[in-house]
Write a protein that holds these residues in place. Sequence first.
Motif, PDB file in Angstrom:
ATOM      1  N   ASP A  37       0.830  -1.211   0.000  1.00 38.51           N
ATOM      2  CA  ASP A  37       0.000   0.000   0.000  1.00 38.51           C
ATOM      3  C   ASP A  37       0.866   1.264   0.000  1.00 38.51           C
ATOM      4  N   THR A  38       1.922   1.267   0.795  1.00 43.35           N
ATOM      5  CA  THR A  38       2.813   2.439   0.811  1.00 43.35           C
ATOM      6  C   THR A  38       3.421   2.656  -0.567  1.00 43.35           C
ATOM      7  N   VAL A  77       2.398   1.583  -3.591  1.00 40.38           N
ATOM      8  CA  VAL A  77       1.463   1.913  -4.675  1.00 40.38           C
ATOM      9  C   VAL A  77       0.774   3.255  -4.427  1.00 40.38           C
ATOM     10  N   SER A  78       0.479   3.573  -3.175  1.00 40.07           N
ATOM     11  CA  SER A  78      -0.143   4.878  -2.914  1.00 40.07           C
ATOM     12  C   SER A  78       0.782   6.013  -3.335  1.00 40.07           C
ATOM     13  N   TRP A  79       2.060   5.914  -2.965  1.00 43.45           N
ATOM     14  CA  TRP A  79       2.993   6.997  -3.290  1.00 43.45           C
ATOM     15  C   TRP A  79       3.530   6.893  -4.714  1.00 43.45           C
ATOM     16  N   GLY A  81      -0.544   5.978  -7.084  1.00 40.11           N
ATOM     17  CA  GLY A  81      -1.750   6.766  -6.847  1.00 40.11           C
ATOM     18  C   GLY A  81      -1.481   8.267  -6.841  1.00 40.11           C
TER      19      GLY A  81
END
Lengths: 309, 309
Positions: free
Chosen positions: A213-214, A216-218, A221
């Motif tokens: 998540d870290t 792909v979010s940064w 996304g």
Amino acid sequence: MIARVALIGLGTMGPGIAARLSRGGLAVTAHDTSDAAVERARAMLPVAGGALDRLGVEPPATGAGEIRFAASIAEAVDGADLVIENVPEIVEIKAAVYRAVDPLISAQTIVATDTSGIPISGLQGHISHPERFVGMHWSNPPHIIPMIEVIGGERTAPATVAAIRDLIRSLGLLPVVLKKDLPGFVENRVLYALLREAVDLVERGVIDAEDLDTCVSWGIGYKIAVIGPMALLDMAGLDIYRSVSSFLNADLADRKDISPAVEERFAAKKLGIKTGEGMYSYTPERIAALQADRAGKLIAIRRILEGRA
Amino acid sequence: MIARVALIGLGTMGPGIAARLSRGGLAVTAHDTSDAAVERARAMLPVAGGALDRLGVEPPATGAGEIRFAASIAEAVDGADLVIENVPEIVEIKAAVYRAVDPLISAQTIVATDTSGIPISGLQGHISHPERFVGMHWSNPPHIIPMIEVIGGERTAPATVAAIRDLIRSLGLLPVVLKKDLPGFVENRVLYALLREAVDLVERGVIDAEDLDTCVSWGIGYKIAVIGPMALLDMAGLDIYRSVSSFLNADLADRKDISPAVEERFAAKKLGIKTGEGMYSYTPERIAALQADRAGKLIAIRRILEGRA
């Protein structure tokens, strides 16, 4: 002109859709067969309204439209210029709503479905005026995400697509008109392509869920929010994309079935926030904190993306 | 402790990496065989520094580290605790750098590659101390994106991975440690999965490039920036994901070769911003305006995502 909207099915998206249409000056009459869904919607409307306030979405000079709850489909669609169907993603349930609505509306009434990806061409056969039937796919949360997919089926009239596109524009939102009708439309196809690879990487033990998540979010996304995929290709250079995709495309996940990581959790009733456990574990306090934090960030970021911060 | 960093190869990422390391108090000595690359880097450093100012990235009490440009690899790596290789993504070019660096450094010096996806296990064979060789993949623009992938190869010592992870943390950045070494690592695998579907949809005429960007920026990027993919699964519900992926996974693009839409543009030398045409067309004025707009939005959004707005 579309002034009166009937919303059939409240579920997850209903309250936000009703709040947003009302804020655009439209009169909304909503119906759901579940009293619990109606009660939840009543409770959610002020929350969605508060988010719209923070987004700076002002009602038109004529004021916000009224939101009423109707006891029946007949009462809901009476006098409606547009019927939005927002019931569960099961063709038979949707078809039953179309058959119920059909004799109650005029030939001018547009019927739109908020399906997130069932092709329109198959759904429109259940209604007498398929040329007035169209996909209007709101993105969740619908009062916060300004983009709405508009999808015509094989028999949808261009004027129907244009009417929904213009309605969305008149609300100050962003219509995205698809030129073909296909499963998942565009948003969910691209999202599911991303999720297919992401779930595969976690399942194969390449990375922990939290680090995924870290990353792909940064790395994706945050960047894609500002620079769309086609613009990103131009920024990176098509030669670079060509060179990397020449070997990487062949190595990416192309699973056709459901990921075992998802099947296992489904079998164990670990469905995510609603059961307190899914890819992560949650306490009620954590859920409330996450929801407030996420809504606050989405609202603040939207103002920046719209150049209004 | 890592205090002195040699940066070999300036390219696209070099100036931002140098600026960020320096702002963290590290002394940076940079080298590139191209004088033009060095000149471009000199010009870019104040731009990256300005972005770091706007991001509120303060130097430590000891002050920002010096950035020097070295005339040779030998001069650059002299006394370095860490060598970061940032040369083009061609194994032979990277291997030549490792062979040049190898006799000049101590057994304690860590050699990190900024490759965006070439497996580490293959690269580390070109150096005498493969246990001190590691992947350190910055995301572009490297002074703005706070996430860095850390990848050990088969022969990388856990202590080497830990040293780079701790360095990244000490800079106030977000290390994401991969547990396996595979082509494209995590960021680019997920990005290329997204791009494969997005390019396919534009190529098939489902949607125009501009509408695709609007749809994906708002429907996916904006959301994923705040809610990572695994967190999004929990929010939507794994039952919903299971139900949709059961039919949608089989319908998604799974092209193994390069998309014809990309091949055609490559053949016509339409490579994106650098040639003035790619998926879109650009004028020099438009490019300057886009770059300023995008950097401004990324900076403002990062402050919100970090809870500092």
